[in-house]
Write a protein that holds these residues in place. Sequence first.
Motif, PDB file in Angstrom:
ATOM      1  N   PRO A   1       0.830  -1.218   0.000  1.00 52.13           N
ATOM      2  CA  PRO A   1       0.000   0.000   0.000  1.00 52.13           C
ATOM      3  C   PRO A   1       0.857   1.257   0.000  1.00 52.13           C
ATOM      4  N   VAL A   2       0.457   2.257  -0.786  1.00 49.14           N
ATOM      5  CA  VAL A   2       1.219   3.505  -0.834  1.00 49.14           C
ATOM      6  C   VAL A   2       0.379   4.716  -0.441  1.00 49.14           C
ATOM      7  N   THR A   3      -0.948   4.641  -0.589  1.00 41.88           N
ATOM      8  CA  THR A   3      -1.827   5.725  -0.171  1.00 41.88           C
ATOM      9  C   THR A   3      -3.266   5.201  -0.249  1.00 41.88           C
ATOM     10  N   THR A   4      -4.223   6.068  -0.015  1.00 37.40           N
ATOM     11  CA  THR A   4      -5.630   5.706  -0.172  1.00 37.40           C
ATOM     12  C   THR A   4      -6.284   6.662  -1.159  1.00 37.40           C
ATOM     13  N   THR A   5      -7.443   6.260  -1.650  1.00 42.21           N
ATOM     14  CA  THR A   5      -8.194   7.135  -2.541  1.00 42.21           C
ATOM     15  C   THR A   5      -9.682   7.016  -2.219  1.00 42.21           C
ATOM     16  N   THR A   6     -10.345   8.159  -2.187  1.00 45.26           N
ATOM     17  CA  THR A   6     -11.775   8.208  -1.874  1.00 45.26           C
ATOM     18  C   THR A   6     -12.486   9.035  -2.942  1.00 45.26           C
ATOM     19  N   PRO A   7     -13.486   8.470  -3.607  1.00 47.27           N
ATOM     20  CA  PRO A   7     -14.268   9.262  -4.562  1.00 47.27           C
ATOM     21  C   PRO A   7     -15.288  10.129  -3.823  1.00 47.27           C
ATOM     22  N   TYR A   8     -15.228  11.431  -4.050  1.00 44.90           N
ATOM     23  CA  TYR A   8     -16.239  12.354  -3.523  1.00 44.90           C
ATOM     24  C   TYR A   8     -17.169  12.706  -4.674  1.00 44.90           C
ATOM     25  N   ILE A   9     -18.456  12.419  -4.504  1.00 42.54           N
ATOM     26  CA  ILE A   9     -19.423  12.524  -5.590  1.00 42.54           C
ATOM     27  C   ILE A   9     -20.333  13.730  -5.367  1.00 42.54           C
ATOM     28  N   TRP A  10     -20.455  14.560  -6.419  1.00 44.11           N
ATOM     29  CA  TRP A  10     -21.447  15.634  -6.406  1.00 44.11           C
ATOM     30  C   TRP A  10     -22.519  15.285  -7.437  1.00 44.11           C
ATOM     31  N   SER A  11     -23.773  15.352  -7.034  1.00 46.01           N
ATOM     32  CA  SER A  11     -24.875  15.034  -7.943  1.00 46.01           C
ATOM     33  C   SER A  11     -25.803  16.233  -8.035  1.00 46.01           C
ATOM     34  N   PRO A  12     -26.299  16.564  -9.221  1.00 41.79           N
ATOM     35  CA  PRO A  12     -27.234  17.677  -9.362  1.00 41.79           C
ATOM     36  C   PRO A  12     -28.532  17.341  -8.642  1.00 41.79           C
TER      37      PRO A  12
END
Length: 416
Positions: free
Chosen positions: A400-411
């Motif tokens: 493991p080298v880092t983490t990633t999180t998707p932040y979602i914006w929806s209309p």
Amino acid sequence: GKSTALAALRERGFATVDTDEEGWTEWSDEDGGYLWREERIAELLARELDSTLFVSGTVSNQGRFRRDFDAVVLLSAPVDVLLRRIENRSTNDYGKRPEERALIVQHVAEIEPLLRASCTHELDATRPVDEVVAALAAIGGGSRLGAMSLPSTGSLRELYDEQLRGVPSEVLPKGVRMERDGPLLRYHGFEFGGFIEYRDLGGLDGAALDELIARQVQIFAEAGERFEWKHHGHDLPADLPDRLRAAGFVPEDTETVVIAQIADIAAEPQLPEGVSLREVATRADFERIAALQTAVWNEDNSGFANFLQDEHEVDPDGLVIVVAEAGEEVVCAAWVRFPPGTVFATFWGGATLEAWRGRGIYRALVAYRAALAAERGLRYVEVDASDDSRPILERLGFVPVTTTTPYIWSPPPLQQ
């Protein structure tokens, strides 16, 4: 056997540790088996020694230390030979009882293919012990296998940032466009919405950063388009997730970015009986993959066929899609991208029908795709690993080298 080989190596002046001996492992109810005591193993591997160190043992968390070893050697023998040796040995009572022997047979069937896929050498343990020891000594007595050693986590993360983040795509599917906005790359028109990507934010903070975020929301809102801001755990400023949430973004599940050296994982896939792998490139197969995604995730993924077809049409050499089939049924699907101008291949997908999980199919697809990457002369594989796939990948040698999180914006929904 292993104990005999270790004793012979000690006679030749090598340092040896058998982690099956007391003190090196501890029981884990969660994993249902013994694990290396990581602090003690780390201390052992940090020692300055005058000779090569041979460490023996097989546990599920050994992949976390893969970068600390120059070679990983699998000693293999037919299961009947193993059982006969265990029956005749007098130094250890394990394997004498029927339930223990049954477990050994199970481990040979299920665990040995995984070890084979992740080792750097395999030796036939039915050979005379002097030959096996000589081969081990040759592996341990030569120069350090630099090609087999991963750089530090920090160096891998820097390489990941440099080559895989904030790099404009050379080809885009029909209907997709990219725009620059300060440090950001803004993509519109993917099947599942838009996307924000960047290498770093160039030191933006406070009101300036809030303004940049608000501008993205306004642009996508005017287009009525959902979009993702992909946040990494080492991104600055540290309060960026709070600012995204304040702007109306919703975080989805965090994944772990893991990286492995292709030479460590490229291998002949080991598949269960009746399952085969096939590279696909037709609309009919893309629709079968979409149906698989829908079944696995219990949500409508019918648009996934368009997503794969659109990308494959514009860059057929940069995207290879592979399915695992049992007869006419697609039981798992995964794909590999080859970002141009980098030393990386990136792995995606891997969803597997529930009835087929735990049989090594995902591991086989990892090995198959790694072999494709090896043919192109690439060095590393990167995966955004879910909590389900991360343990499998770490056991194969990914770190493991880092983490990633998707932040979602929806209309907001349209008012009737």
